[in-house]
Design an enzyme around this catalytic site. Structure first.
Site, PDB file in Angstrom:
ATOM      1  N   LYS A   1      46.127 -47.056 -26.633  1.00 36.58           N
ATOM      2  CA  LYS A   1      46.759 -45.617 -26.565  1.00 36.58           C
ATOM      3  C   LYS A   1      46.171 -44.744 -27.897  1.00 36.58           C
ATOM      4  CE  LYS A   1      49.917 -45.268 -30.374  1.00 36.58           C
ATOM      5  NZ  LYS A   1      49.873 -44.185 -31.423  1.00 36.58           N
TER       6      LYS A   1
ATOM      7  N   ASP B   1      56.579 -47.800 -29.840  1.00 38.11           N
ATOM      8  CA  ASP B   1      55.513 -47.278 -28.829  1.00 38.11           C
ATOM      9  C   ASP B   1      55.699 -48.241 -27.684  1.00 38.11           C
ATOM     10  OD1 ASP B   1      54.399 -45.438 -30.360  1.00 38.11           O
ATOM     11  OD2 ASP B   1      52.907 -46.664 -31.176  1.00 38.11           O
TER      12      ASP B   1
HETATM   13  C1  LIG Z   1      53.948 -43.332 -35.623  1.00 40.43           C
HETATM   14  C2  LIG Z   1      53.264 -44.197 -34.057  1.00 40.43           C
HETATM   15  O1  LIG Z   1      52.194 -44.897 -34.537  1.00 40.43           O
HETATM   16  C3  LIG Z   1      52.938 -43.093 -33.079  1.00 40.43           C
HETATM   17  O2  LIG Z   1      52.337 -43.857 -32.027  1.00 40.43           O
HETATM   18  C4  LIG Z   1      54.575 -44.937 -33.647  1.00 40.43           C
HETATM   19  O3  LIG Z   1      55.505 -44.304 -33.089  1.00 40.43           O
HETATM   20  C5  LIG Z   1      54.932 -46.287 -34.248  1.00 40.43           C
HETATM   21  O4  LIG Z   1      55.331 -47.115 -33.460  1.00 40.43           O
HETATM   22  P1  LIG Z   1      55.153 -48.715 -33.822  1.00 40.43           P
HETATM   23  O5  LIG Z   1      53.992 -49.039 -34.895  1.00 40.43           O
HETATM   24  O6  LIG Z   1      55.477 -49.575 -32.718  1.00 40.43           O
HETATM   25  O7  LIG Z   1      56.447 -48.898 -34.792  1.00 40.43           O
HETATM   26  P2  LIG Z   1      57.777 -49.822 -35.324  1.00 40.43           P
HETATM   27  O8  LIG Z   1      57.071 -51.073 -35.255  1.00 40.43           O
HETATM   28  O9  LIG Z   1      58.786 -49.764 -34.418  1.00 40.43           O
HETATM   29  O10 LIG Z   1      58.029 -49.139 -36.669  1.00 40.43           O
HETATM   30  C6  LIG Z   1      57.409 -49.481 -37.708  1.00 40.43           C
HETATM   31  C7  LIG Z   1      57.851 -48.791 -38.810  1.00 40.43           C
HETATM   32  O11 LIG Z   1      57.567 -46.997 -38.523  1.00 40.43           O
HETATM   33  C8  LIG Z   1      58.221 -46.487 -38.840  1.00 40.43           C
HETATM   34  N1  LIG Z   1      58.922 -45.360 -37.763  1.00 40.43           N
HETATM   35  C9  LIG Z   1      58.420 -45.673 -36.635  1.00 40.43           C
HETATM   36  C10 LIG Z   1      58.637 -45.038 -35.382  1.00 40.43           C
HETATM   37  C11 LIG Z   1      59.560 -43.910 -35.504  1.00 40.43           C
HETATM   38  N2  LIG Z   1      59.785 -43.168 -34.531  1.00 40.43           N
HETATM   39  N3  LIG Z   1      60.014 -43.641 -37.001  1.00 40.43           N
HETATM   40  C12 LIG Z   1      59.419 -44.503 -38.098  1.00 40.43           C
HETATM   41  O12 LIG Z   1      59.961 -43.998 -39.111  1.00 40.43           O
HETATM   42  C13 LIG Z   1      59.576 -47.042 -39.420  1.00 40.43           C
HETATM   43  O13 LIG Z   1      59.408 -47.082 -40.906  1.00 40.43           O
HETATM   44  C14 LIG Z   1      59.266 -48.509 -38.802  1.00 40.43           C
HETATM   45  O14 LIG Z   1      59.901 -49.554 -39.672  1.00 40.43           O
HETATM   46  N1  LIG Z   2      50.276 -58.454 -30.758  1.00 45.11           N
HETATM   47  C1  LIG Z   2      49.853 -58.090 -31.991  1.00 45.11           C
HETATM   48  N2  LIG Z   2      48.680 -57.299 -32.211  1.00 45.11           N
HETATM   49  C2  LIG Z   2      48.093 -57.259 -33.301  1.00 45.11           C
HETATM   50  N3  LIG Z   2      48.800 -57.199 -34.565  1.00 45.11           N
HETATM   51  C3  LIG Z   2      50.041 -57.457 -34.464  1.00 45.11           C
HETATM   52  C4  LIG Z   2      50.793 -57.927 -33.053  1.00 45.11           C
HETATM   53  N4  LIG Z   2      52.006 -58.431 -33.379  1.00 45.11           N
HETATM   54  C5  LIG Z   2      52.192 -57.950 -34.568  1.00 45.11           C
HETATM   55  N5  LIG Z   2      51.121 -57.456 -35.233  1.00 45.11           N
HETATM   56  C6  LIG Z   2      50.923 -57.087 -36.572  1.00 45.11           C
HETATM   57  O1  LIG Z   2      51.314 -55.721 -36.804  1.00 45.11           O
HETATM   58  C7  LIG Z   2      50.361 -55.024 -37.606  1.00 45.11           C
HETATM   59  C8  LIG Z   2      50.097 -53.560 -36.784  1.00 45.11           C
HETATM   60  O2  LIG Z   2      49.650 -53.858 -35.576  1.00 45.11           O
HETATM   61  P1  LIG Z   2      49.023 -52.712 -34.578  1.00 45.11           P
HETATM   62  O3  LIG Z   2      47.570 -53.152 -34.632  1.00 45.11           O
HETATM   63  O4  LIG Z   2      49.859 -52.587 -33.459  1.00 45.11           O
HETATM   64  O5  LIG Z   2      49.208 -51.533 -35.714  1.00 45.11           O
HETATM   65  P2  LIG Z   2      49.162 -50.004 -35.471  1.00 45.11           P
HETATM   66  O6  LIG Z   2      47.688 -49.909 -34.989  1.00 45.11           O
HETATM   67  O7  LIG Z   2      49.674 -49.212 -36.629  1.00 45.11           O
HETATM   68  O8  LIG Z   2      50.103 -49.545 -34.068  1.00 45.11           O
HETATM   69  P3  LIG Z   2      50.849 -48.092 -33.778  1.00 45.11           P
HETATM   70  O9  LIG Z   2      49.844 -47.391 -33.249  1.00 45.11           O
HETATM   71  O10 LIG Z   2      51.939 -48.585 -32.872  1.00 45.11           O
HETATM   72  O11 LIG Z   2      51.270 -47.807 -35.223  1.00 45.11           O
HETATM   73  C9  LIG Z   2      49.103 -56.039 -37.746  1.00 45.11           C
HETATM   74  O12 LIG Z   2      48.541 -55.649 -38.952  1.00 45.11           O
HETATM   75  C10 LIG Z   2      49.883 -57.293 -37.518  1.00 45.11           C
HETATM   76  O13 LIG Z   2      49.963 -57.788 -38.716  1.00 45.11           O
END
Ligand SMILES: C[C@](O)(CO)[C@H](O)COP(=O)(O)OP(=O)(O)OC[C@H]1O[C@@H](n2ccc(N)nc2=O)[C@H](O)[C@@H]1O
Ligand SMILES: Nc1ncnc2c1ncn2[C@@H]1O[C@H](COP(=O)(O)OP(=O)(O)OP(=O)(O)O)[C@@H](O)[C@H]1O
Length: 287
Positions: free
Chosen positions: A8, A136
């Site tokens: 996404k 997400d």
């Molecule tokens: C900011 C985005 O990347 C936009 O797509 C997402 O909403 C984050 O989604 P994600 O990586 O799936 O997030 P999560 O793994 O649930 O959360 C990671 C961390 O992001 C922060 N977090 C996330 C979502 C949200 N609505 N508020 C937050 O403050 C929190 O510190 C949380 O501990």
């Molecule tokens: N299935 C998975 N694929 C990739 N990374 C993962 C997975 N599960 C856990 N992780 C951990 O989560 C961290 C971030 O993953 P991801 O690639 O989803 O992040 P992101 O791009 O920040 O996602 P978002 O757009 O939701 O913020 C990675 O560095 C990894 O350590």
């Protein structure tokens, strides 16, 4: 069962409030993009007396507690799951990119297990599980263009079939999502955006309106953490790309131009400078 899992991007991200649990209330527009992970899922035969699921990633190191193991654990706590599964993942979606890779994997697995186990879970049931895996995941279950609110659990489809060309660039460094929100919380004057108008641009398929209104409130804190993102933005602008914006909490930058040739030339120029440089189509879920 083999599945291709699209990433996404965010076309809008406004941070409204800090919630009591440390999460943030968001107002976002998400869209699929044709960059994929691939996953193979097979039930392990009971004749092998399996005692646990086998999760492996062929081209990257996944943490022990990854989004797939979390999703399986929650599914097992909530529904009767009869089999253990062998799951092999191939990552094509960059990590720490703002492209929802881990969340998309979890969403695909929840859908697959619902089918393979004959659970026929509703979208609502799947999203309830998904929201516990990551913010997400509810969006990734819904897929397509969507307005996403709350901490990520409230999802409404946006009906548009617009396909938007984009150039995606990520430097060597990723950005940790919690760290990005932490820096956001320290900003003196966080800016807010009108997400309705961005949604309107999508429905009207109006590039000029979209490029002039799209916005991401996490860009400023991400640029503070990773100044190279500002340099990438300038380099992309220098290549004639009219609008450059970060997706999610970064570190992928998205470049937009109605002239696809501009994106193609920029890709050629910049592809040896950064580890991830890829032209893609937002709105497209096939290759
Ligand atoms: C900011 C985005 O990347 C936009 O797509 C997402 O909403 C984050 O989604 P994600 O990586 O799936 O997030 P999560 O793994 O649930 O959360 C990671 C961390 O992001 C922060 N977090 C996330 C979502 C949200 N609505 N508020 C937050 O403050 C929190 O510190 C949380 O501990
Ligand atoms: N299935 C998975 N694929 C990739 N990374 C993962 C997975 N599960 C856990 N992780 C951990 O989560 C961290 C971030 O993953 P991801 O690639 O989803 O992040 P992101 O791009 O920040 O996602 P978002 O757009 O939701 O913020 C990675 O560095 C990894 O350590």
């Amino acid at each position: 069962m083999k599945i291709k899992i699209p990433a996404k991007v965010n076309l809008a991200l406004d941070v409204l409030n800090r919630l009591e649990n440390g999460y943030h209330e968001l107002d976002m527009i998400m869209a699929p993009v044709n960059v994929f992970d691939e996953m193979e899922i097979q039930a392990i035969s009971p004749s092998k007396n399996p005692v646990q699921d086998e999760i492996s990633c062929l081209n990257e190191q996944l943490p022990e507690n990854n989004t797939l193991s979390k999703a399986l654990e929650l599914l097992r706590e909530t529904y009767p799951i009869r089999h253990f599964y062998k799951i092999s993942l191939h990552k094509g979606i960059p990590s720490q990119a703002g492209m929802g890779g881990g969340s998309a994997d979890a969403a695909a697995l929840i859908k697959a297990i619902s089918r393979l186990e004959g659970l026929n879970l509703s979208m609502d049931q799947m999203q309830k599980i998904g929201a516990k895996v990551g913010a997400d995941v509810p969006y990734c279950l819904l897929s397509g263009y969507a307005r996403v609110k709350g901490f990520g659990e409230k999802t409404e489809p946006i009906f548009t079939d617009w396909q938007i060309p984009v150039l995606l660039i990520q430097p060597d460094e990723g950005i940790s999502t919690p760290e990005c929100f932490r820096v956001f919380d320290e900003l003196e004057k966080p800016v807010h955006y009108d997400v309705d108008i961005i949604e309107d641009a999508l429905i009207k398929k109006d590039p000029a309106l979209l490029y002039s209104t799209m916005a991401n409130a996490l860009e400023e804190p991400a640029f503070e953490q990773l100044p190279i993102l500002q340099e990438i933005k300038e380099e992309m602008n220098d290549e004639g790309i009219v609008r450059v914006m970060m997706t999610g909490s970064g570190s992928v930058m998205m470049g937009f131009s109605v002239d696809e040739e501009v994106l193609e030339q920029a890709e050629k120029k910049l592809k040896d400078r950064y580890p991830f440089v890829k032209r893609a189509i937002i709105g497209l879920m096939e290759e």
